[in-house]
Design a protein around this motif. Structure first.
Motif, PDB file in Angstrom:
ATOM      1  N   PHE A   1      -4.014   1.996  -6.431  1.00 53.83           N
ATOM      2  CA  PHE A   1      -3.414   1.064  -5.477  1.00 53.83           C
ATOM      3  C   PHE A   1      -4.077   1.250  -4.115  1.00 53.83           C
ATOM      4  O   PHE A   1      -3.834   2.236  -3.415  1.00 53.83           O
ATOM      5  N   THR A   2      -4.913   0.309  -3.742  1.00 51.34           N
ATOM      6  CA  THR A   2      -5.554   0.323  -2.429  1.00 51.34           C
ATOM      7  C   THR A   2      -4.670  -0.422  -1.431  1.00 51.34           C
ATOM      8  O   THR A   2      -3.607  -0.948  -1.787  1.00 51.34           O
ATOM      9  N   ASP A   3      -5.116  -0.479  -0.179  1.00 47.29           N
ATOM     10  CA  ASP A   3      -4.380  -1.251   0.827  1.00 47.29           C
ATOM     11  C   ASP A   3      -4.252  -2.710   0.399  1.00 47.29           C
ATOM     12  O   ASP A   3      -3.219  -3.352   0.635  1.00 47.29           O
ATOM     13  N   GLU A   4      -5.289  -3.224  -0.246  1.00 46.75           N
ATOM     14  CA  GLU A   4      -5.245  -4.606  -0.725  1.00 46.75           C
ATOM     15  C   GLU A   4      -4.124  -4.788  -1.744  1.00 46.75           C
ATOM     16  O   GLU A   4      -3.352  -5.754  -1.681  1.00 46.75           O
ATOM     17  N   GLY A   5      -4.011  -3.849  -2.683  1.00 49.18           N
ATOM     18  CA  GLY A   5      -2.966  -3.935  -3.691  1.00 49.18           C
ATOM     19  C   GLY A   5      -1.577  -3.824  -3.093  1.00 49.18           C
ATOM     20  O   GLY A   5      -0.647  -4.527  -3.518  1.00 49.18           O
ATOM     21  N   VAL A   6      -1.419  -2.945  -2.108  1.00 48.81           N
ATOM     22  CA  VAL A   6      -0.120  -2.795  -1.441  1.00 48.81           C
ATOM     23  C   VAL A   6       0.268  -4.093  -0.746  1.00 48.81           C
ATOM     24  O   VAL A   6       1.421  -4.536  -0.823  1.00 48.81           O
TER      25      VAL A   6
END
Length: 240
Positions: free
Chosen positions: A149-154
């Motif tokens: 989970f990257t910042d994009e996924g969050v």
């Protein structure tokens, strides 16, 4: 201009959101809706391999939907331990983030140890979803890769949770309006039937209502249905 891979991904996400919105606004089956939201999460959220939705109504906790048994099992662990991304998202009303369960500073040490030992899950997110009435829910998201989970996924998860909250609230209000309209229509039919019985039998409104109620019980049919039959019968007599 030639579309890029990122453009294609954004277009696919937009289509998925539109389809999800159509279902949420049109469906009166919340369990089906919950299931679709969970499966949509694995498509819309980068790094999400599985998902579940936990629901709390009063003191009762349930998991009405999950993408698979592993996701459902995590919810059971959370309910037993009283902590975890879904439970804490509901209780604390803030997103719960643990993108890498190997991180010694990540929350829920007992739950983390259990998941690392017995499941492929290596990262978790939890987002609260507002619901109608006394219900409140949370979306549990799982990644099988540490740091998946990257910042994009969050950010994508936050958008999906907010979208689902708004759509569920709108859907609930839509169905409340339909129920109210149906109730008003039924009451009008009952009122018409009482008036017809009063005129035909020269009786009071209480006596006319009692005839409807007794007939409804004898036929094991709804009062509005019996009233509709009385009104329809009168129309047939008038037209012949």
């Amino acid at each position: 201009m030639v579309p890029t891979v990122n453009d294609d991904a954004q277009s696919a996400s937009a289509r998925t959101f539109r389809q999800l919105g159509d279902l949420l606004y049109a469906s009166d089956d919340y369990e089906t809706t919950y299931t679709v939201v969970c499966h949509a999460a694995t498509t819309l959220i980068t790094g999400c391999d599985r998902a579940s939705l936990m629901l709390r109504r009063g003191e009762e906790w349930t998991t009405p939907a999950a993408t698979d048994e592993i996701a459902a099992a995590v919810d059971r662990y959370e309910r037993v331990s009283g902590s975890g991304p879904c439970v804490d998202a509901i209780e604390e009303e803030v997103p719960q983030l643990a993108p890498d369960l190997h991180d010694p500073d990540a929350p829920w040490p007992e739950l983390r140890s259990l998941l690392l030992a017995e499941t492929p899950i290596r990262g978790m997110l939890g987002f609260r979803i507002a619901h109608h009435g006394r219900k409140v829910a949370a979306l549990n998201l799982f990644s099988d890769r540490p740091g998946g989970f990257t910042d994009e996924g969050v950010n994508q998860a936050a958008i999906l949770a907010a979208f689902t909250s708004v759509a569920l609230q709108a859907s609930a209000e839509h169905h409340q309006v339909i129920t109210l309209r149906e109730g008003l229509a039924s009451n009008r039919e009952i009122g018409k039937a009482i008036g017809l019985l009063m005129a035909y039998h020269r009786i009071s409104d209480d006596a006319a209502f009692e005839i409807l109620r007794t007939t409804s019980n004898q036929l094991n049919s709804k009062l509005a249905t019996v009233a509709g039959q009385v009104v329809a019968g009168h129309r047939n007599q008038v037209s012949t």
